[in-house]
Design a protein around this motif. Structure first.
Motif, PDB file in Angstrom:
ATOM      1  N   ASN A  96      -1.391   3.053   9.331  1.00 19.03           N
ATOM      2  CA  ASN A  96      -1.827   2.030  10.282  1.00 19.03           C
ATOM      3  C   ASN A  96      -2.796   1.059   9.605  1.00 19.03           C
ATOM      4  O   ASN A  96      -2.652  -0.163   9.728  1.00 19.03           O
ATOM      5  CB  ASN A  96      -2.480   2.686  11.499  1.00 19.03           C
ATOM      6  N   TYR A  97      -3.769   1.592   8.894  1.00 14.84           N
ATOM      7  CA  TYR A  97      -4.762   0.730   8.256  1.00 14.84           C
ATOM      8  C   TYR A  97      -4.148  -0.083   7.119  1.00 14.84           C
ATOM      9  O   TYR A  97      -4.524  -1.231   6.883  1.00 14.84           O
ATOM     10  CB  TYR A  97      -5.940   1.553   7.753  1.00 14.84           C
ATOM     11  N   ARG A  98      -3.170   0.488   6.424  1.00 11.42           N
ATOM     12  CA  ARG A  98      -2.457  -0.260   5.394  1.00 11.42           C
ATOM     13  C   ARG A  98      -1.692  -1.417   6.060  1.00 11.42           C
ATOM     14  O   ARG A  98      -1.678  -2.535   5.557  1.00 11.42           O
ATOM     15  CB  ARG A  98      -1.504   0.647   4.615  1.00 11.42           C
ATOM     16  N   GLY A  99      -1.085  -1.122   7.180  1.00 11.63           N
ATOM     17  CA  GLY A  99      -0.378  -2.173   7.918  1.00 11.63           C
ATOM     18  C   GLY A  99      -1.323  -3.267   8.381  1.00 11.63           C
ATOM     19  O   GLY A  99      -1.012  -4.460   8.293  1.00 11.63           O
ATOM     20  N   GLY A 106      -1.396 -11.834   5.718  1.00 11.82           N
ATOM     21  CA  GLY A 106      -0.285 -12.743   6.003  1.00 11.82           C
ATOM     22  C   GLY A 106       1.086 -12.143   5.740  1.00 11.82           C
ATOM     23  O   GLY A 106       2.096 -12.819   5.887  1.00 11.82           O
ATOM     24  N   ARG A 107       1.135 -10.894   5.372  1.00  9.40           N
ATOM     25  CA  ARG A 107       2.404 -10.218   5.082  1.00  9.40           C
ATOM     26  C   ARG A 107       2.803  -9.390   6.313  1.00  9.40           C
ATOM     27  O   ARG A 107       2.815  -8.156   6.297  1.00  9.40           O
ATOM     28  CB  ARG A 107       2.256  -9.372   3.822  1.00  9.40           C
ATOM     29  N   THR A 108       3.132 -10.116   7.383  1.00 11.99           N
ATOM     30  CA  THR A 108       3.362  -9.497   8.692  1.00 11.99           C
ATOM     31  C   THR A 108       4.529  -8.522   8.680  1.00 11.99           C
ATOM     32  O   THR A 108       4.418  -7.416   9.220  1.00 11.99           O
ATOM     33  CB  THR A 108       3.574 -10.582   9.759  1.00 11.99           C
ATOM     34  N   ASP A 109       5.657  -8.899   8.082  1.00 11.21           N
ATOM     35  CA  ASP A 109       6.818  -7.998   8.067  1.00 11.21           C
ATOM     36  C   ASP A 109       6.507  -6.696   7.333  1.00 11.21           C
ATOM     37  O   ASP A 109       6.901  -5.614   7.778  1.00 11.21           O
ATOM     38  CB  ASP A 109       8.027  -8.686   7.432  1.00 11.21           C
ATOM     39  N   GLU A 110       5.798  -6.806   6.223  1.00 12.13           N
ATOM     40  CA  GLU A 110       5.406  -5.609   5.479  1.00 12.13           C
ATOM     41  C   GLU A 110       4.483  -4.749   6.337  1.00 12.13           C
ATOM     42  O   GLU A 110       4.614  -3.516   6.381  1.00 12.13           O
ATOM     43  CB  GLU A 110       4.717  -6.014   4.178  1.00 12.13           C
ATOM     44  N   GLY A 111       3.543  -5.387   7.028  1.00 15.83           N
ATOM     45  CA  GLY A 111       2.641  -4.662   7.917  1.00 15.83           C
ATOM     46  C   GLY A 111       3.394  -3.922   9.008  1.00 15.83           C
ATOM     47  O   GLY A 111       3.090  -2.762   9.307  1.00 15.83           O
ATOM     48  N   ILE A 112       4.393  -4.591   9.594  1.00 16.38           N
ATOM     49  CA  ILE A 112       5.204  -3.952  10.636  1.00 16.38           C
ATOM     50  C   ILE A 112       5.878  -2.695  10.088  1.00 16.38           C
ATOM     51  O   ILE A 112       5.943  -1.666  10.771  1.00 16.38           O
ATOM     52  CB  ILE A 112       6.235  -4.946  11.217  1.00 16.38           C
TER      53      ILE A 112
END
Length: 177
Positions: A96-99, A106-112
């Motif tokens: 979760n924290y990595r996301g 700004g790397r939203t898809d990676e965060g998801i």
């Protein structure tokens, strides 16, 4: 006079204690503030001081919590670097924290992707549901954000927990623009 104040203070203290217990039950991550460690260091709870990230004495739980603090302070790259030092990086909190840090960069898809891994590990973790919903808001996928909002309502048992309120605010804020 003192007994009168004691009678008034007792219910207030009980309310504070109960609200704190409810906050922990809802998975809120608000822990007492830790000192700001210099880059490359992590707060060691046991020693109550900053130590090098490479120190083997600092358990993953402390590293994970401190990484979250770094991310909340806008130190996203440092948070990710600290999460890279975990012996077990595949926990719901760490993912979760990595996301969170990744999304804030700004790397939203990676965060998801990290949020979804966290959800698989702990489907009842309200904080990851909030952050996943916020990522969907960023992407304009309000239907998916609403699904997360309903999951949070189910987890918390109400609409008053912080995670529900924060995601609802993000959804409402995006629909006004």
């Amino acid at each position: 006079m003192n007994s009168r104040y004691a009678m008034l203070a007792a219910p207030l203290l009980l309310a504070v204690a109960l609200s704190s217990a409810q906050a922990w039950a809802n998975g809120e991550e608000d822990t007492p503030a830790k000192p700001q460690c210099p880059k490359g260091q992590v707060f060691d709870k046991k020693a109550q001081k900053c130590v090098l990230q490479t120190s083997q004495r600092v358990p993953d739980a402390d590293r994970t919590d401190y990484a979250y603090q770094l991310a909340k302070d806008g130190r996203y790259e440092e948070a990710l670097a600290l999460l890279d030092t975990l012996q077990n990086p595949n926990t719901a909190k760490a993912l979760n924290y990595r996301g969170y840090a990744t999304r804030k960069l700004g790397r939203t898809d990676e965060g998801i992707g990290y949020y979804l891994q966290s959800v698989k590990l702990d489907p009842h973790y309200a904080k990851v549901r909030e952050y996943l919903g916020e990522a969907y808001v960023i992407k304009g996928q309000l239907d998916l954000a609403q699904q997360q909002l309903q999951q949070i309502k189910s987890i918390c048992g109400n609409t008053t927990c912080e995670e529900y309120q924060d995601l609802a605010e993000a959804i409402n804020g995006s629909s006004k623009t």
